[in-house]
Design a protein around this motif. Structure first.
Motif, PDB file in Angstrom:
ATOM      1  N   PRO A 394       0.799  -1.236   0.000  1.00  0.00           N
ATOM      2  CA  PRO A 394       0.000   0.000   0.000  1.00  0.00           C
ATOM      3  C   PRO A 394       0.826   1.277   0.000  1.00  0.00           C
ATOM      4  O   PRO A 394       0.413   2.284  -0.592  1.00  0.00           O
ATOM      5  CB  PRO A 394      -0.827  -0.127   1.282  1.00  0.00           C
ATOM      6  N   ARG A 395       1.987   1.256   0.637  1.00  0.00           N
ATOM      7  CA  ARG A 395       2.812   2.466   0.660  1.00  0.00           C
ATOM      8  C   ARG A 395       3.333   2.795  -0.745  1.00  0.00           C
ATOM      9  O   ARG A 395       3.478   3.960  -1.115  1.00  0.00           O
ATOM     10  CB  ARG A 395       3.978   2.289   1.637  1.00  0.00           C
ATOM     11  N   ASP A 396       3.624   1.758  -1.536  1.00  0.00           N
ATOM     12  CA  ASP A 396       4.061   1.987  -2.915  1.00  0.00           C
ATOM     13  C   ASP A 396       2.937   2.600  -3.748  1.00  0.00           C
ATOM     14  O   ASP A 396       3.170   3.485  -4.569  1.00  0.00           O
ATOM     15  CB  ASP A 396       4.515   0.676  -3.552  1.00  0.00           C
ATOM     16  N   LEU A 397       1.710   2.124  -3.546  1.00  0.00           N
ATOM     17  CA  LEU A 397       0.580   2.688  -4.283  1.00  0.00           C
ATOM     18  C   LEU A 397       0.364   4.148  -3.933  1.00  0.00           C
ATOM     19  O   LEU A 397       0.048   4.967  -4.803  1.00  0.00           O
ATOM     20  CB  LEU A 397      -0.700   1.895  -3.991  1.00  0.00           C
ATOM     21  N   GLU A 398       0.539   4.484  -2.659  1.00  0.00           N
ATOM     22  CA  GLU A 398       0.384   5.881  -2.267  1.00  0.00           C
ATOM     23  C   GLU A 398       1.463   6.747  -2.922  1.00  0.00           C
ATOM     24  O   GLU A 398       1.175   7.832  -3.441  1.00  0.00           O
ATOM     25  CB  GLU A 398       0.450   6.022  -0.744  1.00  0.00           C
ATOM     26  N   ALA A 399       2.693   6.255  -2.936  1.00  0.00           N
ATOM     27  CA  ALA A 399       3.797   7.043  -3.492  1.00  0.00           C
ATOM     28  C   ALA A 399       3.728   7.146  -5.010  1.00  0.00           C
ATOM     29  O   ALA A 399       4.014   8.202  -5.587  1.00  0.00           O
ATOM     30  CB  ALA A 399       5.132   6.418  -3.074  1.00  0.00           C
ATOM     31  N   GLU A 400       3.311   6.059  -5.677  1.00  0.00           N
ATOM     32  CA  GLU A 400       3.376   6.017  -7.131  1.00  0.00           C
ATOM     33  C   GLU A 400       2.075   6.433  -7.815  1.00  0.00           C
ATOM     34  O   GLU A 400       2.096   6.908  -8.957  1.00  0.00           O
ATOM     35  CB  GLU A 400       3.769   4.610  -7.582  1.00  0.00           C
ATOM     36  N   LEU A 401       0.933   6.230  -7.149  1.00  0.00           N
ATOM     37  CA  LEU A 401      -0.359   6.516  -7.767  1.00  0.00           C
ATOM     38  C   LEU A 401      -1.189   7.539  -6.996  1.00  0.00           C
ATOM     39  O   LEU A 401      -2.344   7.790  -7.354  1.00  0.00           O
ATOM     40  CB  LEU A 401      -1.176   5.216  -7.901  1.00  0.00           C
ATOM     41  N   ALA A 402      -0.624   8.122  -5.932  1.00  0.00           N
ATOM     42  CA  ALA A 402      -1.320   9.120  -5.116  1.00  0.00           C
ATOM     43  C   ALA A 402      -2.629   8.583  -4.559  1.00  0.00           C
ATOM     44  O   ALA A 402      -3.611   9.314  -4.442  1.00  0.00           O
ATOM     45  CB  ALA A 402      -1.570  10.399  -5.925  1.00  0.00           C
ATOM     46  N   MET A 403      -2.641   7.314  -4.201  1.00  0.00           N
ATOM     47  CA  MET A 403      -3.790   6.717  -3.527  1.00  0.00           C
ATOM     48  C   MET A 403      -3.511   6.712  -2.032  1.00  0.00           C
ATOM     49  O   MET A 403      -2.674   5.929  -1.565  1.00  0.00           O
ATOM     50  CB  MET A 403      -4.037   5.282  -4.011  1.00  0.00           C
ATOM     51  N   PRO A 404      -4.152   7.573  -1.253  1.00  0.00           N
ATOM     52  CA  PRO A 404      -3.861   7.645   0.181  1.00  0.00           C
ATOM     53  C   PRO A 404      -3.982   6.287   0.864  1.00  0.00           C
ATOM     54  O   PRO A 404      -4.966   5.566   0.677  1.00  0.00           O
ATOM     55  CB  PRO A 404      -4.910   8.636   0.701  1.00  0.00           C
TER      56      PRO A 404
END
Length: 467
Positions: A394-404
């Motif tokens: 989930p942290r990668d998704l937040e960093a790469e796709l701006a998904m909180p």
């Protein structure tokens, strides 16, 4: 969404299957897509009393597989009856997804008229755990059904909040069939077609452009973005937002609302060959559909409890997909195979502890190897000597796709009933699209369609279904 994890592979790093994209949207937009059904629905490897076995669903051998696992035909009959009811639920709900929201009473009337009172109760009124225990008797069969309620959703199947039920509903109603299909050419074929028809309709698409601010007063709006080291501001009558609610808050200059946790680990693998299984089932059958790894009913609830206590699950549950068994075009090699694992019950808070991703990757590989004759590591392709395996949490998704918090649905999934179109915000000319809408989540196009229709068919909301 269509970025490739490995050279020579046309496989999306994040998206993988298509179910919720309505044929009507494909037809209305003139999308040139081939969405191919898989030859097998699912395979669940199991070890019972020291014997490796499994449940194969899909095709002429399904009844025999149920009989071999459970010792009778009773569980298969229950399976058929339950999914016949879910098919009727899907046929009732799917047509409402591209219309103004029905209210709860109207949707209940549609569902009960089509599928009966039990079907409404099973999905909309009681926890999914209660439904599973009422309908099925086998732990593995219950788990196969339950997984559709836990994709990207960190909850107990028994939670009275019914978060698992809402997730389950969206996984079984797509296009009125619930069939999960493989986009031929990879997910990039879907995004490529959307870009083509948008440009042909006159859209000006800007990539590598980061929106940094939105100003809107209900009548006029301005959007400011950075592109090629330049700050650009454009005026607009309406703004359609495809970002998570917390991101939209930030762009509007407001305090960001709390975000719900994401709860998944994604692994992408490129294989030189498919591994053989201890159960003896052909790998071409086992991996052709959804491969359920440690996803019995008991496994799922145990993994939830461990993760809710802040510990990586001892036997993390997940499901795997081999797209190359349905679409060879996504790899350049004639013999290579892709394997995608979507891991459940991996909330973002677990990754506050350094090394958690490595721990889970190791446990997933160990879990898979329990059922294989060939260790999966021996089947991995290499590029420049490095094994072709990557993981995203989930942290990668937040960093790469701006998904909180890495929430793939932008927040808790909602029931498909309510008022208006389910795309509105408190600013009349700012509308939500994508996963943050009332019926958002998944590769569907439904949020964008309904935002457009809320402007093109404003009078339709006054005639929405009502009980």
């Amino acid at each position: 969404m269509s970025a490739s994890p490995f050279p020579g592979v046309r496989l999306s790093r994040y998206s993988y299957l298509v179910s919720l994209l309505p044929d009507q949207i494909v037809s209305d937009l003139g999308l040139r897509l081939t969405l191919r059904s898989r030859s097998v629905s699912s395979y669940t490897p199991l070890e019972r009393d020291g014997v490796h076995t499994g449940l194969l669903v899909g095709g002429s051998g399904t009844a025999a597989s149920f009989r071999a696992l459970t010792g009778s035909d009773s569980e298969y009959v229950r399976w058929q009856d339950f999914y016949a009811a879910m098919a009727l639920v899907a046929q009732a709900v799917a047509p409402t997804m591209l219309e103004p929201l029905p209210d709860r009473a109207a949707l209940r009337d549609l569902v009960t008229s089509a599928a009966g009172q039990d079907a409404w109760r099973w999905v909309f009124e009681q926890p999914l755990a209660q439904t599973l225990e009422e309908v099925f008797t086998d732990d593995a069969v219950r788990g196969v059904v339950a997984t559709d309620g836990l994709i990207g959703t960190h909850t107990s199947l028994a939670d009275p909040d019914l978060a698992a039920n809402r997730c389950f509903l969206y996984h079984v109603i797509g296009n009125g069939t619930g069939d999960w299909r493989v986009p031929v050419g990879g997910m990039g074929a879907v995004t490529g077609e959307l870009a083509r028809v948008a440009r042909e309709a006159g859209a000006d698409l800007r990539t590598n452009a980061e929106v940094v601010g939105i100003a809107a007063d209900g009548t006029t709006a301005e959007v400011t973005y950075h592109h090629s080291d330049t700050e650009v501001t454009v005026a607009a009558h309406h703004v359609f937002s495809g970002v998570a609610p917390a991101v939209l808050d930030r762009l509007l200059g407001r305090p960001a609302r709390p975000s719900a946790p994401g709860a998944q680990l994604k692994m992408n693998l490129l294989l030189d060959r498919l591994p053989r299984l201890r159960s003896g089932v052909r790998p071409e059958d086992a991996f052709a559909g959804t491969f359920h790894l440690d996803e019995t009913y008991t496994d799922l609830e145990t993994a939830y409890r461990e993760s809710a206590e802040g510990r990586p699950p001892t036997r993390p549950p997940g499901e795997m997909y081999c797209h190359t068994l349905t679409d060879r075009s996504i790899v350049d090699s004639p013999t290579a195979h892709t394997l995608t694992l979507f891991g459940l019950h991996a909330p973002d808070t677990l990754f506050d502890t350094p090394g958690t991703q490595d721990v889970l990757v190791s446990r997933y590989l160990e879990g898979l190897n329990r059922y294989l004759l060939d260790p999966i590591e021996s089947c991995l392709a290499t590029v420049d000597g490095a094994p072709c395996l990557e993981a995203r949490d989930p942290r990668d998704l937040e960093a790469e796709l701006a998904m909180p918090r890495g929430n793939i649905f932008h927040g808790p999934l909602t029931w498909p009933y309510g008022t208006a179109w389910g795309v509105e915000t408190d600013i009349p000319n700012v509308l939500r699209c994508a996963s943050s809408t009332q019926r958002g989540g998944g590769v569907s196009g439904i949020g964008g369609h309904n935002a457009a229709m809320s402007l093109l068919r404003p009078a339709a909301a006054d005639g929405r279904l009502a009980g």
